[in-house]
Design a protein around this motif. Structure first.
Motif, PDB file in Angstrom:
ATOM      1  N   ASP A 426       2.807  -2.984 -13.397  1.00  0.00           N
ATOM      2  CA  ASP A 426       3.351  -4.306 -13.703  1.00  0.00           C
ATOM      3  C   ASP A 426       3.868  -4.980 -12.437  1.00  0.00           C
ATOM      4  N   LEU A 427       4.598  -4.232 -11.636  1.00  0.00           N
ATOM      5  CA  LEU A 427       5.121  -4.779 -10.386  1.00  0.00           C
ATOM      6  C   LEU A 427       3.993  -5.059  -9.410  1.00  0.00           C
ATOM      7  N   LEU A 428       3.056  -4.126  -9.298  1.00  0.00           N
ATOM      8  CA  LEU A 428       1.960  -4.296  -8.344  1.00  0.00           C
ATOM      9  C   LEU A 428       1.167  -5.563  -8.662  1.00  0.00           C
ATOM     10  N   GLY A 429       0.943  -5.821  -9.949  1.00  0.00           N
ATOM     11  CA  GLY A 429       0.206  -7.021 -10.323  1.00  0.00           C
ATOM     12  C   GLY A 429       0.913  -8.288  -9.887  1.00  0.00           C
ATOM     13  N   GLU A 430       2.234  -8.320 -10.053  1.00  0.00           N
ATOM     14  CA  GLU A 430       2.988  -9.510  -9.629  1.00  0.00           C
ATOM     15  C   GLU A 430       2.958  -9.667  -8.108  1.00  0.00           C
ATOM     16  N   LEU A 431       3.020  -8.560  -7.373  1.00  0.00           N
ATOM     17  CA  LEU A 431       2.971  -8.645  -5.916  1.00  0.00           C
ATOM     18  C   LEU A 431       1.590  -9.084  -5.435  1.00  0.00           C
ATOM     19  N   GLU A 432       0.545  -8.624  -6.101  1.00  0.00           N
ATOM     20  CA  GLU A 432      -0.814  -9.058  -5.733  1.00  0.00           C
ATOM     21  C   GLU A 432      -0.986 -10.552  -5.993  1.00  0.00           C
ATOM     22  N   THR A 433      -0.483 -11.021  -7.120  1.00  0.00           N
ATOM     23  CA  THR A 433      -0.590 -12.444  -7.443  1.00  0.00           C
ATOM     24  C   THR A 433       0.163 -13.288  -6.431  1.00  0.00           C
ATOM     25  N   ALA A 434       1.362 -12.856  -6.080  1.00  0.00           N
ATOM     26  CA  ALA A 434       2.192 -13.638  -5.163  1.00  0.00           C
ATOM     27  C   ALA A 434       1.652 -13.635  -3.746  1.00  0.00           C
ATOM     28  N   SER A 435       1.064 -12.510  -3.331  1.00  0.00           N
ATOM     29  CA  SER A 435       0.619 -12.401  -1.936  1.00  0.00           C
ATOM     30  C   SER A 435      -0.839 -12.759  -1.749  1.00  0.00           C
ATOM     31  N   GLY A 436      -1.618 -12.710  -2.835  1.00  0.00           N
ATOM     32  CA  GLY A 436      -3.056 -12.936  -2.715  1.00  0.00           C
ATOM     33  C   GLY A 436      -3.791 -11.793  -2.054  1.00  0.00           C
ATOM     34  N   LYS A 437      -3.158 -10.636  -1.959  1.00  0.00           N
ATOM     35  CA  LYS A 437      -3.768  -9.481  -1.294  1.00  0.00           C
ATOM     36  C   LYS A 437      -3.947  -8.346  -2.289  1.00  0.00           C
ATOM     37  N   PRO A 438      -5.091  -7.651  -2.232  1.00  0.00           N
ATOM     38  CA  PRO A 438      -5.253  -6.464  -3.085  1.00  0.00           C
ATOM     39  C   PRO A 438      -4.367  -5.334  -2.558  1.00  0.00           C
ATOM     40  N   LEU A 439      -3.643  -4.679  -3.451  1.00  0.00           N
ATOM     41  CA  LEU A 439      -2.661  -3.676  -3.035  1.00  0.00           C
ATOM     42  C   LEU A 439      -2.897  -2.308  -3.652  1.00  0.00           C
ATOM     43  N   LYS A 440      -3.917  -2.185  -4.517  1.00  0.00           N
ATOM     44  CA  LYS A 440      -4.110  -0.913  -5.202  1.00  0.00           C
ATOM     45  C   LYS A 440      -4.427   0.212  -4.217  1.00  0.00           C
ATOM     46  N   ASP A 441      -5.298  -0.067  -3.242  1.00  0.00           N
ATOM     47  CA  ASP A 441      -5.640   0.985  -2.277  1.00  0.00           C
ATOM     48  C   ASP A 441      -4.413   1.388  -1.461  1.00  0.00           C
ATOM     49  N   PHE A 442      -3.611   0.396  -1.070  1.00  0.00           N
ATOM     50  CA  PHE A 442      -2.375   0.701  -0.346  1.00  0.00           C
ATOM     51  C   PHE A 442      -1.484   1.602  -1.191  1.00  0.00           C
ATOM     52  N   ALA A 443      -1.318   1.243  -2.467  1.00  0.00           N
ATOM     53  CA  ALA A 443      -0.444   2.024  -3.336  1.00  0.00           C
ATOM     54  C   ALA A 443      -0.983   3.427  -3.535  1.00  0.00           C
ATOM     55  N   ASP A 444      -2.284   3.546  -3.754  1.00  0.00           N
ATOM     56  CA  ASP A 444      -2.858   4.870  -3.981  1.00  0.00           C
ATOM     57  C   ASP A 444      -2.697   5.754  -2.754  1.00  0.00           C
ATOM     58  N   THR A 445      -2.933   5.172  -1.573  1.00  0.00           N
ATOM     59  CA  THR A 445      -2.867   5.952  -0.335  1.00  0.00           C
ATOM     60  C   THR A 445      -1.445   6.398  -0.021  1.00  0.00           C
ATOM     61  N   TRP A 446      -0.496   5.500  -0.204  1.00  0.00           N
ATOM     62  CA  TRP A 446       0.861   5.782   0.243  1.00  0.00           C
ATOM     63  C   TRP A 446       1.759   6.363  -0.833  1.00  0.00           C
ATOM     64  N   LEU A 447       1.546   5.994  -2.087  1.00  0.00           N
ATOM     65  CA  LEU A 447       2.471   6.386  -3.138  1.00  0.00           C
ATOM     66  C   LEU A 447       1.978   7.539  -3.996  1.00  0.00           C
ATOM     67  N   ARG A 448       0.681   7.777  -4.000  1.00  0.00           N
ATOM     68  CA  ARG A 448       0.137   8.809  -4.882  1.00  0.00           C
ATOM     69  C   ARG A 448      -0.348  10.036  -4.111  1.00  0.00           C
ATOM     70  N   THR A 449      -0.082  10.081  -2.822  1.00  0.00           N
ATOM     71  CA  THR A 449      -0.421  11.253  -2.027  1.00  0.00           C
ATOM     72  C   THR A 449       0.843  11.752  -1.326  1.00  0.00           C
ATOM     73  N   ALA A 450       0.878  13.041  -1.045  1.00  0.00           N
ATOM     74  CA  ALA A 450       2.046  13.659  -0.411  1.00  0.00           C
ATOM     75  C   ALA A 450       1.751  13.968   1.046  1.00  0.00           C
ATOM     76  N   GLY A 451       2.795  14.282   1.782  1.00  0.00           N
ATOM     77  CA  GLY A 451       2.638  14.687   3.170  1.00  0.00           C
ATOM     78  C   GLY A 451       2.848  13.547   4.143  1.00  0.00           C
ATOM     79  N   VAL A 452       3.149  13.924   5.387  1.00  0.00           N
ATOM     80  CA  VAL A 452       3.433  12.940   6.427  1.00  0.00           C
ATOM     81  C   VAL A 452       2.519  13.202   7.621  1.00  0.00           C
ATOM     82  N   SER A 453       1.978  12.126   8.183  1.00  0.00           N
ATOM     83  CA  SER A 453       1.134  12.231   9.369  1.00  0.00           C
ATOM     84  C   SER A 453       1.991  12.375  10.620  1.00  0.00           C
TER      85      SER A 453
END
Length: 846
Positions: A426-453
């Protein structure tokens, strides 16, 4: 203490499909607080059922249920088991359930906690319901997505003050019984875990700001330390800032902050009734700006929760990060933008982001967004990943989409979901609408994976001192091999007239295993090459050989505090990864930290230097500590009388003191002899000095009794248990251990005892308790609540046993078949022990 029901996600989903909860009316009788350990609780809950004729259950962890009625008909309570809740059958389309119960006061900081002030013998109560402990006070459907309105009525002694989520609608005094009944206004819709009751003879002050009645409360014996001016100033600034940017006003007519004694956490975001740890943030002694900034951050963190978590609430606990990461980000953002603490992002990096890095390198790491199968499982995820890593990623997201589109998305999110529940999409959809940028890949990469580079510079230099190539290597852990895209700045710093000045700054996107930086080919090599300058991404840093040498000698010569904090973060991580010897890290403290003028960096790094001694070769640990003591003593002497640096360095000097002369000097301070001009040897510093003297055997245990007679307050009692725990005798250790593992011990007694149990120099005294500790972990998981069991497994871990034999014992225990939550604290302690052992081996070779 009755056990609570451990709610599974499946149970919660089914109940949410079945029920819509309208309202609760909760009546509590707290007048018998002096006669016994129980109180009366009556709950009337009105709810609809989508499937008439169905059955469900309601949580109530009571000593006993007197009776219960569903739609006027008796409910069979003969088979009631608090672990299962109360079964209710043959539901109608519209229902009213009334439960009359006798519940138990707690001393573990959860449910309705009761403490008696040793100064005036008055009783104080406060509630703590997150994750699922509202059921210990009243009958409720204890899950976040079954919101309802609440009306509380509380019977207390006449002279008590009662504070809840809403203002009091009426107070009725029964003079013959010397009691009072406080009826509160009906609340907005909220989740059970953010309801609150605080009761006792609390001292309170009030101020109205922007139409909001702001209250501030503490125990009567602590009222001289309340500091309404300082707390209200930050509270006003926070409301103004969030109102300006969030688009939805704080919806309640009042906002109370209660300093709660014997508190388990930093604070809790109960809607309109914030509870804050008295021991951490109600200052009775002189403090530095570090502590004041931390208090401001806590105030703003809990206020941000009024929107993130209270107004809009996660549907289930796998979105816990939606509460905590956003509040963590918002509090630092507001601190920088709205208060005098404009360097809060530096402090975030030093004190908070390092917490996230540490948690993310544990074998128990998890994604920021993590599945939570039940309410017990989520207890251990109140950690550096959920808070600090999540906030770091949000900071990156803000930089990616821009602050104004980000805030526009938040405003739409609040408007759409206020007083309801939402999920991350729900939040991601509002941020995508407001920014005009797709954010799903960002969210999947950063929020759904563990570990630090880890970002490491690989440089080549020609004979004239110019770069022929610079490549940024991205190293990822084998267990979590995600190569993320990092937008970083690279700073080039030159040492000029004793100052490290930034010659140039470039931004690059680091992708994959290696990223060449062609812009630096042919550029003169700087004295310091700093990756992730300005702290744009979440990643561990490394320094090349030349930059590391510059950093050890000249970190304090950097003009920007954030750059200095980055150096300290990199050095600390290199120490923990056995890439930097402890002797070199201590040298960094002795040379650069003593010239540091940012009290936040100083405070955090002082703790790190003290912690680095665990990574030192034991054969020359005493020499390193002595070097650190001399550096701290010199820095204390150079500081202005009465200043923050003087106090901070005095505490560091005292902690490092081991020589006969130093210990005699500390003992003199307790007697008022030889105290540096301007240094306040007040209650808290006295306990710190005494604890060092007791731990080293410089004074006998009887000195603790004498100090407790001098300071017979709740804080004095708490600090005395830390001092008793460090007494260097087998008998004292045994007494301390018995307090730790006694299920009846109050939460503050157990915690203080654990904090002092395993000093680095007392390994021989602690060694006999390794196996008893391991035996106690599963036992106390059964006997204590989940929060207390998690705390025991972490804080009671014998961290000073840094040897191969201890690792072997730990490995054998971890190999046994046990639930993951039970193993978690032991697994993390084992990993830290292995790190320290590798560090000792490196330091010995160096």
């Amino acid at each position: 203490m009755p056990s609570t029901h451990i709610l599974t996600r499946d149970e919660a989903e089914r109940r949410a499909e079945l029920l819509t909860v309208d309202s609760y009316t909760v009546e509590l009788d707290l007048t018998g607080h002096e006669r016994g350990d129980t109180f009366g609780s009556r709950t009337a809950v009105v709810f609809d059922c989508a499937e008439p004729g169905a059955e469900t259950f309601i949580e109530i962890a009571a000593e006993r249920i007197e009776d219960a009625f569903l739609n006027g008909e008796p409910v069979d309570v003969s088979g009631y088991d608090p672990k299962a809740g109360l079964r209710i059958t043959n539901l109608a389309a519209r229902n009213e359930l009334v439960v009359n119960a006798v519940c138990t006061y707690s001393t573990d900081g959860q449910g309705l906690h009761r403490m008696v002030d040793p100064v005036d013998k008055e009783t104080y109560l406060y509630s703590q319901f997150e994750v699922a402990d509202a059921q210990r006070v009243y009958a409720c459907f204890d899950q976040p997505d079954l919101k309802a309105s609440f009306t509380f009525q509380v019977r207390t002694p006449e002279h008590w003050t009662v504070i809840s989520n809403m203002p009091a609608a009426s107070e009725t005094v029964v003079e013959a019984l010397q009691t009072k009944v406080t009826l509160f206004e009906t609340s907005v819709r909220m989740s059970p875990y953010i309801t609150a009751i605080c009761a006792g003879p609390y001292y309170g002050v009030h101020e109205v700001h922007d139409g909001i009645d702001m209250g501030l409360y503490c125990r009567q014996s602590m009222k001289d330390y309340l500091d309404p001016e300082g707390v209200f100033e930050v509270t006003r600034q926070g409301f103004d800032h969030f109102h300006e940017h969030f688009g939805v006003r704080y919806p309640l007519p009042k906002y109370d902050q209660v300093f709660a004694p014997e508190y388990n956490f930093g604070a809790m975001e109960n809607f309109g009734c914030i509870t804050i740890a008295e021991a951490s943030f109600l200052f009775r002694s002189q403090v530095t700006d570090f502590e004041l900034e931390q208090r401001a951050n806590v105030i703003l963190h809990e206020m941000a929760h009024m929107w993130f978590g209270d107004l809009v609430t996660m549907r289930w606990w796998d979105d816990l990060w939606l509460n905590e990461s956003f509040a963590e980000w918002a509090s630092h953002w507001a601190n920088v933008e709205a208060t005098r603490f404009s360097g809060a992002w530096t402090t975030f990096l030093s004190a908070r982001k390092n917490w996230g890095y540490g948690a993310d390198q544990q074998p128990t790491t998890h994604p920021v967004y993590t599945d939570a199968g039940d309410t017990e499982e989520i207890q251990a995820n109140f950690d550096g990943i959920t808070y600090s890593k999540g906030a770091s990623i949000l900071k990156q997201l803000v930089a990616y989409v821009g602050i104004e589109p980000f805030l526009a998305g938040l405003r739409a999110y609040f408007q759409q979901h206020q007083f309801g529940n939402a999920v991350f999409s729900d939040l991601l959809g509002e941020l995508e609408t407001a920014s005009g940028k797709p954010l799903k890949d960002f969210a999947d990469t950063w929020l759904r994976t563990a570990g630090v580079s880890t970002l490491r510079p690989e440089v080549a230099v020609d004979g004239d001192g110019n770069y022929t190539s610079v490549t940024v290597l991205q190293e990822v852990p084998a267990e979590h091999p995600t190569h993320r895209t990092h937008r970083i700045a690279i700073g080039l710093y030159d040492l000029e007239d004793g100052v490290l000045k930034r010659r140039d700054r470039i931004e690059v996107d680091v992708t994959g295993e290696a990223t060449a930086v062609p812009e630096l080919a042919g550029v003169r090599q700087p004295d310091l090459l700093l990756l992730n300058d300005d702290d744009l991404t979440y990643a561990k840093l490394r320094l090349d050989e030349r930059s590391l040498a510059t950093a050890v000698a000249h970190t304090s010569a950097l003009e920007d505090s954030l750059a200095r904090a980055l150096i300290w973060a990199a050095a600390w991580d290199m120490l923990r990864d056995a890439e930097l010897p402890a002797s070199q890290f201590v040298e960094l403290g002795c040379t650069s930290l003593t010239a540091e003028d940012d009290i936040n960096i100083v405070t955090v790094a002082q703790r790190q230097v003290a912690g680095a001694l665990a990574y030192a070769d034991p054969s020359h640990r005493a020499e390193l500590r002595e070097r650190w003591a001399r550096a701290a003593e010199a820095a204390m002497g150079a500081a202005a009388p009465g200043s923050d640096p003087q106090r901070s360095w005095a505490k560091a000097y005292a902690s490092a003191s081991r020589s006969e002369a130093d210990l005699a000097r500390l003992a003199g301070w307790l007697e008022g002899a030889g105290v540096p001009e301007g240094l306040a040897v007040d209650a808290d510093l006295r306990w710190a000095l005494l604890t060092v003297l007791v731990a080293t055997g410089a004074v006998a245990e009887e000195a603790i009794d004498a100090e407790l007679n001098r300071d017979s307050t709740a804080d004095g009692k708490r600090l005395s248990f830390i001092a008793r725990a460090v007494v260097p005798t087998a008998e004292a250790k045994q007494r301390t251990w018995e307090r730790i593992v006694d299920p009846a011990s109050e939460n503050y007694v157990r915690r203080s005892s654990m904090l002092g149990f395993a000093p680095l120099d007392q390994a021989d005294l602690v060694r006999p308790y390794l196996r008893p500790y391991l035996d106690a972990v599963p036992e106390l998981w059964e006997k204590l609540g989940a929060q207390q069991a998690v705390e025991f497994s972490k804080l009671a871990f014998p961290s000073n046993l840094i040897d191969a034999e201890s690792l072997a014992v730990l490995d054998a225990w971890l190999a046994e078949d046990r639930p993951a939550p039970v193993k978690r604290g032991v697994a993390e302690g084992r990993a830290d022990t292995a790190r320290a052992l590798r560090g000792q081996e490196l330091d010995a070779r160096a």
